[in-house]
Each structure stands twice: as C-alpha cells, then as structure tokens.
Design an enzyme around this catalytic site. Structure first.
Site, PDB file in Angstrom:
ATOM      1  N   THR A 144      12.015  -7.498 -11.312  1.00 22.95           N
ATOM      2  CA  THR A 144      11.459  -8.854 -11.411  1.00 22.95           C
ATOM      3  C   THR A 144      10.289  -8.991 -10.450  1.00 22.95           C
ATOM      4  O   THR A 144      10.380  -8.612  -9.286  1.00 22.95           O
ATOM      5  CB  THR A 144      12.543  -9.907 -11.094  1.00 22.95           C
ATOM      6  N   GLY A 148       0.809  -1.209   0.000  1.00 21.82           N
ATOM      7  CA  GLY A 148       0.000   0.000   0.000  1.00 21.82           C
ATOM      8  C   GLY A 148       0.847   1.266   0.000  1.00 21.82           C
ATOM      9  O   GLY A 148       0.543   2.237  -0.700  1.00 21.82           O
ATOM     10  N   CYS A 208       2.464   5.165  19.836  1.00 19.43           N
ATOM     11  CA  CYS A 208       3.509   4.769  20.774  1.00 19.43           C
ATOM     12  C   CYS A 208       4.601   3.954  20.101  1.00 19.43           C
ATOM     13  O   CYS A 208       5.734   3.931  20.548  1.00 19.43           O
ATOM     14  CB  CYS A 208       2.919   3.964  21.926  1.00 19.43           C
TER      15      CYS A 208
END
Ligand SMILES: *Cc1c(COP(=O)(O)O)cnc(C)c1O
Length: 402
Positions: free
Chosen positions: A237, A71, A325
């Site tokens: 690749t 993403g 955190c």
C-alpha cells in the site's frame, strides 16, 4: 543561542507547504488509492499528480517513476533488479569507489551472489575518468552505476559522457542522484540515464520516501512480492502522505531551481574564499568548479574532525565530518581515502552543506568563529608547532592504522 544548520547533505527541513499538504492526506484524505470509492479515488488522483511532478523535475514520463521508501531502497532495487533480470546476459557491474553505502554495500552483497563488481578509482578531485569506465567494460557488463554528485565532497561526475558510453555499448546506466535531484537541474534524456535514484528528504520533502526512475524498456526484476502496486515493481500500500509530499517538494524545487542554485552557490563560494583567506594549512576537498551548489569540504591539517564538530556545535553550528563516527568507527571516509588523502588529512575534514534557508549572516558568523576554533585545536596538537611534522607519517596517529 541561535542554531545554524549546515548539514543539508544529511537531511533538510520539510517545507511547511509540503507538511500542510501531507497532513491533509493523513487525516481527511486518508483513503487507499486502490479503493474504487470516492475516498480512494481522491487519493489516487493526488498520487498521479505527484508522479507527474516527480517526472517533470527530471524530464521523465510519469509511468517511468516507481515510488520507494527512499534513496537506499531505490539504489537496492536498481542494482539487484537489473542484476537479477539480466544475469543471463552477463554478471559484471561497474561502479565507483566513492559511492554511498547504499550502492557499495549492495554491490558487496551481489558479489556474494556470484556477480563480479569493478570499483572504479577516482582522481584527486573525486572525479571518475572516462577512460577507466571504457577500460572496465567487458562482454559480461550489464550495468554501470555512477553517482551524480558525491554526498561528501560534492564532485559532479561526467554523467552525460558515461551515459553516452553505456548507451553505445548497450549497457544499462544507473545514477544515484540523491544529492543532485531538487538541488541541480537534471534531465534523464539529456544525461543518457536509464535508471535514477532520488530521495525526498534531501530536497525539503519528508523522510522515508523516494523514487526510482526506470526508462521504458529496461529489464528490472521486483525485489519484493505482494499486491500489484507500482505495477508490481514495488508492491505494498502506497505511502500516500509521503508520495504527495515528495510530489509537492518536486514541484517547489522545479519552480525555485534557478534562484536557489544561484543563492546557495554564492554563499558556498563566499565561505570557501573566506576559509582560504583566513586559515592556513588547509585543503579544499572535491572539484573546485564541478561541485554541488551547497557543498563545502575542507581538510584542516593538524586538526581532528570530531573535535572540530563538537567545538562548532558549542558555537551553534551543525556540520559534519568525514569520519564515520556515527557507526562507532574511527575509520576516515572511504571517499577521502579514494581521493588519495592520507588518513591524518582525511581525519581533519569538515563538510558544510548549505541549503536555501542559509543566510549571508550565517556565513559571516562561521568565518568569524572557525579560525579561532582551528587555532585552539592546533595549539593542542602535538604535531602542530614550530617543527611541524609531515602529515603523511605512517601509521596514522588517530586511528592507529595506515
Ligand atoms: C542520503 C543518500 C542516500 C540514501 O537515501 P535515503 O533516502 O536516506 O535512504 C543514497 N545516496 C546518496 C548519495 C545520499 O546522499
């Protein structure tokens, strides 16, 4: 102790069927899909099949799918690729204040490169207002990027309407749909989307593989150079086990979409109702109905999120909080702050993200132990008691800021 996984927005387990198939494409069928011989050809065929499965999941054409390392890379490619290919047309990009850091930090980088970015505010439910999008558009605007479903509070944005607006103005529209693809029905044509980011590990595929959907005709500049793979948009690749795993995960997600949404949303609603019935001084974060099927996010006033997570972990429950955190920072979530929460309320937030493997018994167990943990933590809070202080006190007692 039985462990319960309530953190599906962070990542999901790989489906065994996906893992089995991937193993085959690491050992027996290890060829390079660019090779002419039979070893290459059998893998090329499987990569083509995976591209078709990913396209089918979002209503796209296979030649509009470009595989990336996930993403984050797809978000980078979408923003930088459109920005650099269209800079003669304009230098303005519109996004929102509640995007994932893969978008926000890429936008900050582009600002340093001379692009101008508008970060749209959101309302108290983390919803972008169409009117704000409209007002932000200038004759320099080349791209609008608004996430589909928020990864922290689950709010689903008015994507179709924003896409319609962008199309009318001749502006490209990108959506980071990482939390939605595979978990929510999406069709790029129905939603008027030009570019879309997806990631396999958020829907039972492997980590390190994702894709960018790019509508035919969109001008996009490659962000790396090499061999001609992925039609030179993303050379290198191919991660063939990853791609084939993503394809299988997409196939399974499409097949099971409706039953999975119904099952997960039912557990979500039961958990939300249970928490609201059992625990006082709380606030549901995110939109009540326009919400990702697996997302539950509450602020527990007079509670510190990290202590809550540790206490839940001791009971075998793995969830997540709104404060960053992991990065060693005590700053609360930029999403919760953009929604108008005070630092202290934001600090007491808990995200429970459900998946297809969760059961009714797990929800019941959570509802059994959570009230006691909250009560215990509150009893240790100097702010909680008979003379409760307003939570809006400034500056924040937890991160010593406001
Ligand atoms: C997880 C996530 C990303 C990043 O995807 P990766 O594949 O982990 O790089 C981007 N955007 C959203 C909304 C996410 O939830």
């Amino acid at each position: 102790m039985k462990r319960i996984y309530f953190d599906h927005s962070a990542t999901t387990p790989v489906d065994p069927e996906v893992a089995t198939l991937m193993l085959e494409y690491m050992t027996d069928k290890f060829g390079n899909p660019s090779s002419i011989h039979s070893f290459g050809r059998e893998v090329k065929k499987a990569v083509d099949q995976a591209r078709q499965s990913v396209a089918d999941l979002i209503g796209a054409n296979p030649n509009e799918i470009f595989f990336t390392s996930g993403g984050t890379e797809a978000d980078n490619l979408a923003l930088k690729g459109v920005a650099y290919a269209n800079r003669k047309k304009g230098n303005h990009i519109i996004t929102t204040a509640i995007e994932h850091h893969a978008i926000l930090h890429t936008c900050e980088y582009l600002e340093k490169q001379g692009f101008s970015i508008t970060y749209l505010p959101v309302d108290e439910n983390a919803m972008v207002r169409l009117e704000d999008v409209k007002n932000a558009i200038t004759d320099q605007t080349i791209l609008i990027s608004v996430m589909f479903a928020n990864n922290e509070v689950g709010t689903i944005q008015p994507i179709k309407e924003i896409g319609q607006l962008a199309r009318e103005k001749g502006i490209y529209f990108h959506t980071d749909a990482v939390q939605a693809v595979g978990n929510y029905p999406i069709d790029v044509n129905e939603y008027n989307v030009d570019l879309l980011t997806l990631s396999a590990h958020k829907f039972h595929g492997p980590k390190g593989i994702g894709a960018l959907y790019v509508r035919r005709g969109v001008r996009l500049e490659a962000q790396q150079q090499g061999g001609g793979q992925e039609r030179s948009i993303r050379p290198g690749t191919e991660n063939t086990p990853g791609i084939i795993g993503l394809g299988k995960a997409a196939e399974i997600a499409k097949r099971d979409m409706n039953t999975k949404i119904a099952q997960v949303a039912r557990l979500r609603d039961k958990l939300i109702a249970g928490i609201e019935a059992k625990i006082p001084h709380i606030k549901l974060n995110g939109h009540r109905t326009m919400r990702a099927p697996g997302n539950v996010n509450f602020s527990f006033l007079y509670v510190e999120g990290e202590s809550l997570l540790l206490n839940l972990d001791l009971k075998g429950i793995a969830a997540s909080s709104g404060s960053a955190c992991t990065s060693g920072s005590l700053d609360p979530s930029h999403v919760l702050l953009a929604m108008g929460l005070t630092h202290e309320v934001a600090h007491g937030s808990l995200r429970i993200s459900l998946g297809r493997g969760n059961t009714e018994e797990e929800i019941d167990y959570c509802l059994e132990v959570l009230p006691g943990i909250i009560e215990k933590l509150r009893s240790m809070s100097p702010l909680y008691g008979t003379e409760m202080q307003p939570m809006s006190s400034n500056p924040c007692n937890l991160c010593h800021r406001h």
